[in-house]
Enzyme design. Structure first.
Site, PDB file in Angstrom:
ATOM      1  N   THR A  54       0.862  -1.181   0.000  1.00 31.02           N
ATOM      2  CA  THR A  54       0.000   0.000   0.000  1.00 31.02           C
ATOM      3  C   THR A  54       0.901   1.234   0.000  1.00 31.02           C
ATOM      4  O   THR A  54       2.117   1.114   0.021  1.00 31.02           O
ATOM      5  CB  THR A  54      -0.852   0.058   1.283  1.00 31.02           C
ATOM      6  OG1 THR A  54       0.020   0.356   2.395  1.00 31.02           O
ATOM      7  CG2 THR A  54      -1.559  -1.255   1.548  1.00 31.02           C
TER       8      THR A  54
ATOM      9  N   LYS B 261       7.063   3.426   0.898  1.00 26.39           N
ATOM     10  CA  LYS B 261       8.294   4.140   1.276  1.00 26.39           C
ATOM     11  C   LYS B 261       8.175   4.877   2.595  1.00 26.39           C
ATOM     12  O   LYS B 261       9.155   5.412   3.095  1.00 26.39           O
ATOM     13  CB  LYS B 261       8.592   5.210   0.213  1.00 26.39           C
ATOM     14  CG  LYS B 261       9.233   4.706  -1.044  1.00 26.39           C
ATOM     15  CD  LYS B 261       9.731   5.854  -1.879  1.00 26.39           C
ATOM     16  CE  LYS B 261       8.723   6.349  -2.870  1.00 26.39           C
ATOM     17  NZ  LYS B 261       8.235   5.446  -3.869  1.00 26.39           N
TER      18      LYS B 261
ATOM     19  N   LYS C 185      13.672   8.971  -1.745  1.00 31.50           N
ATOM     20  CA  LYS C 185      14.507   7.842  -2.200  1.00 31.50           C
ATOM     21  C   LYS C 185      15.978   8.065  -1.865  1.00 31.50           C
ATOM     22  O   LYS C 185      16.655   7.155  -1.376  1.00 31.50           O
ATOM     23  CB  LYS C 185      14.335   7.641  -3.707  1.00 31.50           C
ATOM     24  CG  LYS C 185      12.979   7.056  -4.068  1.00 31.50           C
ATOM     25  CD  LYS C 185      12.783   6.987  -5.569  1.00 31.50           C
ATOM     26  CE  LYS C 185      11.409   6.438  -5.906  1.00 31.50           C
ATOM     27  NZ  LYS C 185      11.080   6.599  -7.323  1.00 31.50           N
TER      28      LYS C 185
ATOM     29  N   GLY D 143      -0.513   6.706 -16.086  1.00 30.78           N
ATOM     30  CA  GLY D 143      -0.229   6.106 -14.776  1.00 30.78           C
ATOM     31  C   GLY D 143       1.246   6.152 -14.420  1.00 30.78           C
ATOM     32  O   GLY D 143       1.695   5.446 -13.516  1.00 30.78           O
TER      33      GLY D 143
ATOM     34  N   ALA E 170      12.157   0.392  -7.980  1.00 31.09           N
ATOM     35  CA  ALA E 170      11.292  -0.787  -8.172  1.00 31.09           C
ATOM     36  C   ALA E 170      12.085  -2.077  -7.991  1.00 31.09           C
ATOM     37  O   ALA E 170      12.656  -2.279  -6.931  1.00 31.09           O
ATOM     38  CB  ALA E 170      10.593  -0.726  -9.518  1.00 31.09           C
TER      39      ALA E 170
ATOM     40  N   GLU F  37      13.521  -3.286  -0.740  1.00 26.70           N
ATOM     41  CA  GLU F  37      14.252  -3.039  -1.992  1.00 26.70           C
ATOM     42  C   GLU F  37      13.458  -2.181  -2.969  1.00 26.70           C
ATOM     43  O   GLU F  37      13.995  -1.325  -3.658  1.00 26.70           O
ATOM     44  CB  GLU F  37      14.608  -4.388  -2.627  1.00 26.70           C
ATOM     45  CG  GLU F  37      15.329  -4.328  -3.955  1.00 26.70           C
ATOM     46  CD  GLU F  37      16.688  -3.653  -3.856  1.00 26.70           C
ATOM     47  OE1 GLU F  37      16.726  -2.432  -4.088  1.00 26.70           O
ATOM     48  OE2 GLU F  37      17.679  -4.321  -3.528  1.00 26.70           O
TER      49      GLU F  37
ATOM     50  N   GLU G  85       2.063   9.731  -9.840  1.00 27.11           N
ATOM     51  CA  GLU G  85       1.039   9.529  -8.817  1.00 27.11           C
ATOM     52  C   GLU G  85      -0.226  10.242  -9.325  1.00 27.11           C
ATOM     53  O   GLU G  85      -0.131  11.147 -10.159  1.00 27.11           O
ATOM     54  CB  GLU G  85       1.467  10.208  -7.502  1.00 27.11           C
ATOM     55  CG  GLU G  85       2.772   9.711  -6.918  1.00 27.11           C
ATOM     56  CD  GLU G  85       2.647   8.339  -6.283  1.00 27.11           C
ATOM     57  OE1 GLU G  85       1.578   8.043  -5.729  1.00 27.11           O
ATOM     58  OE2 GLU G  85       3.607   7.565  -6.368  1.00 27.11           O
TER      59      GLU G  85
END
Ligand code: ADP
Ligand code: ASP
Ligand code: MG
Length: 813
Positions: free
Chosen positions: A553, A577, A680, A662, A609, A604, A665
């Protein structure tokens, strides 16, 4: 010609008899068939019991007889309901002989071995008659031949020895002109004086073997209720598997020690004529079964099977008077032989102070009396002690032709028994090393067999139990990847991956056996109402080793559950994240909990990704390297935007398209503002060992003040149109400098920043296409040429495969 034998278990009910006749029908279409049958399952025992009761003057022998009668008559009425008078007549006649015999035993109070054979012969005589009639009804050219007219023995009742010279001639003569199917009763025979004899318990196998050898058939088939000779008795060891090929020697050892699929003497006539024996399952004729032949060609493990025999008594004779006196054992075994007591097991320590032997419990009393009598003088002069006897024991044995070439097998055997608290009373290993036996308490047999089976036959499979929250696009892909790979994981990596729980914001569903992944959506839809605590509770309550909670999620509330999972030793795998980019203290706490509770915390997919970015970083750190600088392009969405934005497109249109596809976001401001990239690089800095927070990251936004201050997504898009000139200027400046616009994240000596940069030609970022990500790690070991990880850094499939890789990593821990 084919010889098939069907055991009592195969003819135990009308359904099974039909299955037998199906097989006979199939075989008899291709050639002549000789079929040996046992008594209907359990009947031999019942006959013996009735005899014993009658002998004891217990009138309930009549009830036992009635039971035997009922079993046979109802089989006939089920199998041949119509026009069965002549069959019933035959059975009634046999049954009335039987009743007379039992009455006789009752009356004269005597049951000799000779009478016992007469008694037990009824079982096979009746079953062979019934089966022949069913075969005839089904249109098969069938006849019954009484084996008592073919097999000639001596008068050793209950275990008669065959006169092969006469028997083989009889068989060859008779089968010169045979029907398509000949059904014969197993077990029964006649002595040369014409008395009824039997070949010993389980002797129908022997009958079949005698026929097969005399008729020189290519193969003897023994049909039973299991799919061959198993690595251990399948009724006691659930994990046992059928052995494909065995040598005669191994089969003999296994069956001698209790694997009663095969009656030990069976192997002899087949062995002498080198006729292979195939053991097949009547209930599953398609299963391969076990082939027994001269040499087993199997090259797998050195132990072929494990077996056990119950009701053993261990007798020990000890004393100084035994030491160094030749002929002592000779006297001992002579007296046992004289009493026809079969010695199953012998050990003598080299001190010769004691000798210990195992026999059947039923022989124990006789053995004690006769041995004590034999050594009366030595006992009276205290040179040896009277025999010691211990009952309720069993023997467990490892069997295998190839054991002699392997060291350490007995070590492994006894350490497995020891670890499981199985007390070993005595040990024997034949010089041939085809068998290692241990005497243990009968109570421990099941545990011992299972422990030995696990040690010698089972490849340990690791169980991974997965609980997934969030089944959007990525969740869907992950589940279908798991479904697709399950077999591979099991066969190649010995990992049994089961999804035990699935939840979304509405429902949750659990299955302790593993959710059927072909149908998970239906299950979930009909599942109970979900709650984060409820999901945690259920995962806790199922209490499985190697449980993994997977968060797919983007929810903060879900990320706040990680600590609770880790505290219950449930690993956490997340593509969310939020936790790792939240307050440093929270990140650190989760990392510590993971250590403390020995549960993995893996994320990871938080960066790039499925690309192995965090894994690479982790390997550098673990091997003692120090990361000094990171240069990276980490946003697939911003890459898409700047790769498509040029002099002839409008910035607004490109962002709109990225949103529609897509790639951003739903609120594109999260991507365009650089917050996502800042998170990140923060995670990478933390994983490199730096204590940083999001506020420490310099975010040099390329957006205008109006863009940043817009209230809604729609407003934001409006401002993009208004500020088109601003974006065009960014583009033309880059173009003029022969550069490409890339949104770059940088980390240098403890400081991090994100922002749009003009990347000159020749730079590794210059040619980055589509949604690709790239990360360059500079470290003490890689000061000039960095480690580069590059590839698709966004998309449901690659994210799912990154999650999958983390799940597998949990199992490697
Ligand atoms: P039948 O009635 O066909 O002669 P048995 O009952 O004599 O059958 O023998 C088959 C049984 O042997 C199986 O049902 C099983 O319980 C038992 N058995 C013991 N050890 C083994 C083994 N190692 N492999 C297969 N079966 C075994
Ligand atoms: N009916 C006999 C027994 O039960 C022989 C056999 O089934 O093989 O021992
Ligand atoms: Mg049997």
């Amino acid at each position: 010609m084919e010889v098939l034998k069907f055991g009592g278990s195969s003819v135990g009910s009308s359904k099974r008899i039909h299955q037998v006749v199906d097989i006979l029908d199939r075989y008899s279409k291709h050639g002549k068939v000789v079929c040996v049958v046992s008594a209907v399952g359990g009947i031999t025992d019942k006959l013996l019991k009735a005899g014993q009761l009658a002998l004891e003057k217990n009138e309930s022998f009549a009830a036992e007889f009635d039971d035997i009668k009922k079993i046979h008559l109802s089989l006939v009425s089920e199998l041949i309901p119509k026009d069965n008078d002549y069959i019933l007549e035959y059975l009634e006649e046999e049954l009335s002989y039987l009743k007379n015999l039992l009455d006789g035993i009752y009356l004269i109070n005597e049951l000799t071995p000779k009478t016992s054979d007469k008694l037990t012969s009824f079982g096979e005589l009746m079953s062979s008659f019934i089966i022949t009639e069913v075969a005839k009804q089904r249109g098969i050219d069938a006849v019954r031949k009484n084996s008592q007219e073919l097999i000639v023995t001596n008068s050793s009742f209950t275990k008669a020895e065959v006169n092969y010279l006469i028997t083989n001639k009889n068989i060859k003569d008779y089968f010169r002109t045979a029907h398509q199917l000949t059904v014969l009763p197993g077990f029964v025979a006649k002595s040369n004086l014409g008395e009824i004899t039997t070949l010993g318990r389980g002797g129908s196998d022997f009958t079949a073997s005698i026929l097969a050898a005399a008729l020189k058939v290519k193969r003897l088939e023994i049909w039973t209720d299991v799919s061959g000779m198993y690595t251990a008795n399948p009724k006691l060891v659930k994990q046992a598997t059928p052995i494909e090929v065995l040598s005669y020697q191994e089969a003999m050892e296994l069956s001698h020690f209790g694997a009663k699929v095969l009656f030990p003497p069976t192997v002899q006539p087949a062995l002498d004529s080198e006729i292979p024996i195939l053991i097949k399952n009547t209930l599953k004729p398609e299963d391969k079964g076990t082939l027994i032949k001269t040499h087993s060609t199997s090259t797998s493990g050195s132990v072929s099977g494990i077996t056990s025999v119950d009701n053993i008594a261990l007798l020990t004779l000890q004393g100084n008077g035994m030491v160094g006196i030749p002929g002592f054992s000779k006297r001992l075994f002579e007296v046992l032989a004289l009493e026809k007591i079969n010695v199953i097991f012998i050990t003598q320590a080299s001190s010769e102070h004691s000798i210990c032997f195992g026999i059947s419990e039923s022989d124990a009393d006789l053995a004690v009396t006769s041995v004590n009598q034999c050594f009366e003088y030595e006992i009276s002069t205290h040179r040896i002690r009277p025999v010691d006897v211990e009952k309720n024991l069993s023997i467990v044995a490892l069997v295998g032709d190839r054991m002699k070439n392997h060291q350490g097998i007995s070590g492994k055997m006894f350490s497995a028994l020891g670890k499981n608290n199985v007390n070993v009373r005595a040990i024997a290993q034949g010089a041939s090393e085809k068998n290692i036996s241990a005497v243990i308490l009968q109570n421990d047999v099941k545990k011992a067999l299972n422990a030995l089976h696990e040690t010698f036959f089972e490849v340990k499979t690791k169980q991974l139990n997965v609980f997934i929250t969030g089944v959007g696009n990525v969740g869907h892909r992950l589940i279908s990847q798991i479904e697709q790979q399950r077999k591979f994981l099991k066969n190649e990596l010995r990992i049994n991956l089961r999804v035990m729980g699935i939840s979304n914001s509405k429902n949750m569903y659990f299955d302790e056996e593993g959710i059927d992944l072909g149908n998970w959506k239906d299950h979930l839809e009909r599942g109970e109402t979900s709650s984060l605590d409820g999901f945690l509770e259920k995962a806790t309550q199922l209490n499985k080793r190697n449980s993994i909670f997977v968060d797919i999620t983007a929810s903060e509330a879900v990320s706040q559950m990680y600590a609770d999972y880790l505290k219950r030793s449930i690993s956490v795998v997340a593509c969310n994240k939020i936790a790792c980019s939240s307050e440093f203290q929270n990140y650190k706490t989760l990392k510590n909990l993971s250590k403390k509770y020995n549960a993995s915390f893996l994320f990871e997919t938080n960066v790039g990704a499925g690309l192995p970015i965090i894994d690479t970083l982790g390997n550098l750190v673990a091997s003692g390297d120090k990361v000094t600088s990171i240069q990276a392009v980490l946003s697939g969405s911003l890459n898409f935007v700047f790769n498509n934005f040029n002099g002839s497109t409008k910035f607004h249109d490109v962002v709109k398209e990225a949103q529609k596809e897509g790639f951003t976001e739903p609120d594109p401001r999260i991507d365009l503002s650089g917050v996502d990239v800042a998170r990140k690089i923060l995670i990478l800095a933390r994983e490199s060992g730096y204590d940083m927070n999001l506020e420490d990251i310099e975010n040099d936004s390329f957006l205008t003040k109006a863009n940043l201050e817009s209230d809604t997504v729609d407003d934001f898009f409006e401002t993009l149109i208004e500020d088109e000139a601003h974006f065009q200027k960014l583009f033309s400046s880059a173009e003029a400098n022969n550069s490409q616009l890339k949104y770059v994240a940088e980390f240098n000596d403890g400081k991090a920043k994100v922002g749009l940069k003009e990347i000159p030609q020749g730079h590794p970022f210059y040619n980055l296409e589509g949604k690709d990500n790239i990360v360059m790690f500079y470290s003490h070991r890689y000061p000039e040429q960095p480690i580069i990880v590059k590839g698709a850094g966004a998309g449901a499939d690659v994210t799912a495969s990154g999650l999958f890789a983390d799940i597998i990593r949990v199992s490697n821990k």
